[in-house]
Design a protein around this motif. Structure first.
Motif, mmCIF file in Angstrom:
data_model
loop_
_atom_site.group_PDB
_atom_site.id
_atom_site.type_symbol
_atom_site.label_atom_id
_atom_site.label_comp_id
_atom_site.label_asym_id
_atom_site.label_seq_id
_atom_site.Cartn_x
_atom_site.Cartn_y
_atom_site.Cartn_z
ATOM 1 N N ILE A 89 113.585 -29.356 137.636
ATOM 2 C CA ILE A 89 113.012 -29.131 138.969
ATOM 3 C C ILE A 89 112.115 -27.896 138.938
ATOM 4 C CG2 ILE A 89 113.546 -28.524 141.369
ATOM 5 C CD1 ILE A 89 116.180 -30.188 140.949
ATOM 6 N N TYR A 90 112.575 -26.854 138.282
ATOM 7 C CA TYR A 90 111.771 -25.630 138.171
ATOM 8 C C TYR A 90 110.443 -25.922 137.471
ATOM 9 C CZ TYR A 90 110.265 -20.994 136.792
ATOM 10 O OH TYR A 90 109.517 -19.868 136.609
ATOM 11 N N ARG A 91 110.530 -26.615 136.363
ATOM 12 C CA ARG A 91 109.319 -26.933 135.581
ATOM 13 C C ARG A 91 108.333 -27.792 136.387
ATOM 14 N NH1 ARG A 91 109.344 -30.383 129.993
ATOM 15 N NH2 ARG A 91 107.100 -30.557 129.813
ATOM 16 N N LEU A 92 108.861 -28.802 137.051
ATOM 17 C CA LEU A 92 107.990 -29.730 137.779
ATOM 18 C C LEU A 92 107.455 -29.156 139.088
ATOM 19 C CD1 LEU A 92 110.023 -32.982 137.139
ATOM 20 C CD2 LEU A 92 107.753 -32.448 136.221
ATOM 21 N N SER A 93 108.144 -28.198 139.661
ATOM 22 C CA SER A 93 107.695 -27.641 140.935
ATOM 23 C C SER A 93 107.036 -26.273 140.777
ATOM 24 C CB SER A 93 108.868 -27.547 141.921
ATOM 25 O OG SER A 93 109.849 -26.653 141.456
ATOM 26 N N SER A 94 106.806 -25.849 139.554
ATOM 27 C CA SER A 94 106.240 -24.525 139.315
ATOM 28 C C SER A 94 104.818 -24.374 139.842
ATOM 29 C CB SER A 94 106.283 -24.187 137.817
ATOM 30 O OG SER A 94 105.478 -25.079 137.093
ATOM 31 N N HIS A 95 104.132 -25.465 140.083
ATOM 32 C CA HIS A 95 102.769 -25.416 140.623
ATOM 33 C C HIS A 95 102.751 -25.368 142.154
ATOM 34 C CE1 HIS A 95 103.856 -29.667 140.287
ATOM 35 N NE2 HIS A 95 103.077 -29.860 141.328
ATOM 36 N N GLY A 96 103.941 -25.302 142.766
ATOM 37 C CA GLY A 96 104.020 -25.139 144.213
ATOM 38 C C GLY A 96 104.371 -26.384 144.992
ATOM 39 N N GLU A 97 104.266 -27.539 144.386
ATOM 40 C CA GLU A 97 104.601 -28.796 145.054
ATOM 41 C C GLU A 97 106.021 -29.211 144.678
ATOM 42 O OE1 GLU A 97 102.711 -30.679 147.209
ATOM 43 O OE2 GLU A 97 101.377 -28.952 147.181
ATOM 44 N N GLN A 135 112.893 -28.998 145.652
ATOM 45 C CA GLN A 135 112.577 -27.677 145.107
ATOM 46 C C GLN A 135 113.878 -26.915 144.959
ATOM 47 O OE1 GLN A 135 109.687 -26.377 148.132
ATOM 48 N NE2 GLN A 135 108.179 -26.320 146.479
ATOM 49 N N LEU A 136 113.873 -25.916 144.114
ATOM 50 C CA LEU A 136 115.048 -25.070 143.985
ATOM 51 C C LEU A 136 115.218 -24.227 145.239
ATOM 52 C CD1 LEU A 136 114.682 -23.780 140.313
ATOM 53 C CD2 LEU A 136 116.068 -25.671 141.152
ATOM 54 N N SER A 137 116.447 -23.972 145.592
ATOM 55 C CA SER A 137 116.740 -23.054 146.680
ATOM 56 C C SER A 137 116.777 -21.649 146.088
ATOM 57 C CB SER A 137 118.092 -23.398 147.300
ATOM 58 O OG SER A 137 119.121 -23.131 146.366
ATOM 59 N N ALA A 138 117.008 -20.657 146.906
ATOM 60 C CA ALA A 138 117.134 -19.287 146.414
ATOM 61 C C ALA A 138 118.308 -19.193 145.439
ATOM 62 C CB ALA A 138 117.309 -18.323 147.578
#
Length: 74
Positions: free
Chosen positions: A21-29, A69-72
């Motif tokens: 999830i971190y890798r795939l959402s690192s661009h903000g989406e 997306q990841l939460s805090a």
């Protein structure tokens, strides 16, 4: 939650999902279920089930039909 405690309580599978999830959402989406399934070489229904559990544990934020997306905490 303490980061050390969190790391001790995560299974390898949960860690793999969080990394994906971190890798795939690192661009903000948000990351899509199908993208996570493809990256981890798993079926989309399996990914959906795990995303629901991650969301219930407060590690991810999932918006149906939008992505995750990841939460805090995650």
């Amino acid at each position: 939650m303490n980061a050390a405690l969190l790391n001790e309580s995560l299974t390898r599978s949960v860690e793999d999902y969080l990394k994906a999830i971190y890798r795939l959402s690192s661009h903000g989406e948000p990351a899509s279920t199908s993208d996570i399934a493809h990256l981890l070489e798993l079926s989309p229904p399996s990914v959906s089930s795990m995303i629901k559990r991650l969301s219930e544990q407060g590690l991810a934020e999932h918006v149906p039909y939008k992505g995750v997306q990841l939460s805090a905490e995650g």
